[in-house]
Design an enzyme around this catalytic site. Structure first.
Site, mmCIF file in Angstrom:
data_model
loop_
_atom_site.group_PDB
_atom_site.id
_atom_site.type_symbol
_atom_site.label_atom_id
_atom_site.label_comp_id
_atom_site.label_asym_id
_atom_site.label_seq_id
_atom_site.Cartn_x
_atom_site.Cartn_y
_atom_site.Cartn_z
ATOM 1 N N CYS A 16 -25.525 0.803 4.238
ATOM 2 C CA CYS A 16 -24.337 0.966 5.090
ATOM 3 C C CYS A 16 -23.496 -0.314 5.099
ATOM 4 O O CYS A 16 -23.957 -1.383 5.506
ATOM 5 C CB CYS A 16 -24.768 1.327 6.513
ATOM 6 S SG CYS A 16 -23.444 1.215 7.745
ATOM 7 N N CYS A 76 -23.018 -1.809 8.587
ATOM 8 C CA CYS A 76 -24.235 -2.496 9.033
ATOM 9 C C CYS A 76 -24.314 -3.897 8.431
ATOM 10 O O CYS A 76 -24.670 -4.860 9.123
ATOM 11 C CB CYS A 76 -25.471 -1.699 8.631
ATOM 12 S SG CYS A 76 -25.507 -0.002 9.273
ATOM 13 N N CYS A 132 18.934 -3.660 9.216
ATOM 14 C CA CYS A 132 18.901 -2.366 8.530
ATOM 15 C C CYS A 132 20.215 -2.114 7.783
ATOM 16 O O CYS A 132 21.280 -2.029 8.400
ATOM 17 C CB CYS A 132 18.650 -1.263 9.555
ATOM 18 S SG CYS A 132 18.866 0.407 8.909
ATOM 19 N N CYS A 155 22.079 1.005 8.950
ATOM 20 C CA CYS A 155 22.760 0.802 10.236
ATOM 21 C C CYS A 155 24.100 0.106 10.020
ATOM 22 O O CYS A 155 25.119 0.471 10.618
ATOM 23 C CB CYS A 155 21.891 -0.025 11.178
ATOM 24 S SG CYS A 155 20.282 0.709 11.558
#
Length: 408
Positions: free
Chosen positions: A52, A55, A381, A384
């Site tokens: 694992c 683990c 942006c 924008c």
């Protein structure tokens, strides 16, 4: 011959039931799990599989935590590929699974942090009994001489009420400190000054409600650890150089000034707290606009409501408490202006496309007699920028609004 035979038999048992140890972590197996876990009052067990990845990642921190908890809490692990019976009994199907055991009995899944420091801090609270037995006045004073809230129950030995109380302590020990005694006179004078008594029927629901409603008192110490619990209600906080360890006199002085005022407002739906301002400097600046230049020796006062509304006391805190009293009167009269982190309102805002900032949002947008088309944008942006220019919005105004809190 008989004596030799007995000695060898005991040695064989000893070898069979011994567990392997890597650093301070015990490696438990099916054949010795039940025997060895009962030898430890508090134990944290990791059920794992060697393949694992999670683990393997946890293992170094688990080992460090075992060293940090040595002598108080035993850490152990079980390889579920080699010990399927034990792992099946604990329902270990996903790894790693961490369980807290008390004297060999499973008391629940560990849900604390998974760093070495976090596990040490969490498991130290798990060490020892759910509720400490107090037999003498000295026991009582040692227990309540703590900066965390202390809950003490008084019961006759082996009573039904005590049994219920111990169940509550087991459920809430992660959050609070519990103790119990059969001597009702212990700490009597102290309790007349600093406690709230519960004398009703002892049930889990009733005691939970009692703790929730009374734990923090009229003006508790707000910390980074308890802030989420305290801020579920409308809260006024007074920030100053609060340090009960290094400066108990000064800490109590300002709290007494606060208590003198807020006790007159305790029934009006606002809660109160004091806090060390050094623990909340970034929050004071980000959430309340109180920069470093405004942090002085005098206390700072804020109010934060459950709805997220914020208010700051701009008047200097007076030692007689009169400024705090005026601040509270204005708050309850609805005269305070909310603090909103905002860009300044533009001086020239005559363009067909208006600039809206946080401080002017209500006046410009939330008007009952008009409809508003609102664009939220980022100056970085490109889409924008294109839309703003198409709408006739000037480059100059676009560049001048490159701060947080603006909308168009």
């Amino acid at each position: 011959m008989m004596r030799v035979s007995v000695t060898l038999a005991l040695l064989c048992v000893s070898v069979t039931l011994s567990a392997r140890r890597e650093d301070d972590v015990l490696e438990l197996r099916d054949e010795d799990f039940n025997y060895l876990t009962t030898e430890h009052e508090t134990m944290l067990v990791m059920f794992y599989a060697p393949w694992c990845g999670h683990c393997k990642k946890l293992a170094p921190d688990f080992s460090k935590a075992a060293s940090g908890l040595k002598g108080s809490v035993q850490l152990a692990k079980v390889d579920c590929t080699a010990n399927p019976d034990t792992c099946k009994g604990f329902g270990a199907s996903a790894y790693p699974l961490l369980k807290i055991l008390r004297n060999g009995v499973d008391t629940g899944t560990y849900d604390g942090p998974r760093t070495a420091v976090g596990m040490v801090h969490y498991m130290k609270k798990q060490a020892g009994p759910d509720s400490v037995l107090l037999a003498t006045e000295e026991n009582m004073q040692v227990f309540i001489n703590n900066y965390e809230a202390s809950i003490v129950g008084f019961f006759q030995p082996n009573s039904a009420g005590l049994a219920e109380y111990l169940k509550i302590a087991a459920q809430l020990r992660d959050q609070f400190r519990f103790a119990h005694s059969s001597h009702p006179t212990l700490g009597q004078q102290k309790f007349e000054d600093d406690s709230v008594r519960y004398e009703g029927h002892v049930t889990v629901v009733a005691i939970r409600r009692f703790i929730r409603d009374n734990l923090f008192g009229l003006c508790p110490h707000l910390t980074r650890e308890n802030k989420e619990r305290l801020r579920v209600q409308d809260l006024l906080t007074v920030y100053y150089d609060l340090d009960y360890r290094l400066n108990p006199t000064g800490s109590k002085y300002w709290r007494n000034r606060v208590m003198k005022v807020v006790s007159r407002y305790s029934s009006q739906g606002l809660s109160f707290a004091v806090a060390n301002k050094n623990d909340f400097l970034s929050e004071l600046e980000e959430d309340f606009g109180l920069g470093m230049s405004e942090v002085s020796e005098l206390p700072l006062v804020t109010i934060q409501t459950r709805l997220g509304h914020k208010f700051t006391m701009r008047e200097e805190f007076t030692r007689d408490g009169s400024s705090l009293e005026r601040f509270l009167d204005d708050y309850f009269a609805g005269l305070l202006k909310r603090y909103i982190k905002s860009q300044s309102i533009p001086e020239n805002n005559n363009s067909p496309v208006k600039v809206v900032v946080a401080e002017s949002f209500e006046d410009v947008v939330n008007q009952p007699d008009k409809d508003v088309l609102l664009q939220f944008f980022s100056p970085r942006c490109p889409h924008c920028k294109k839309l703003l220019r198409c709408s006739g919005f000037s480059d100059h105004l676009l560049h001048s609004s490159r701060k947080k809190g603006s909308a168009h």
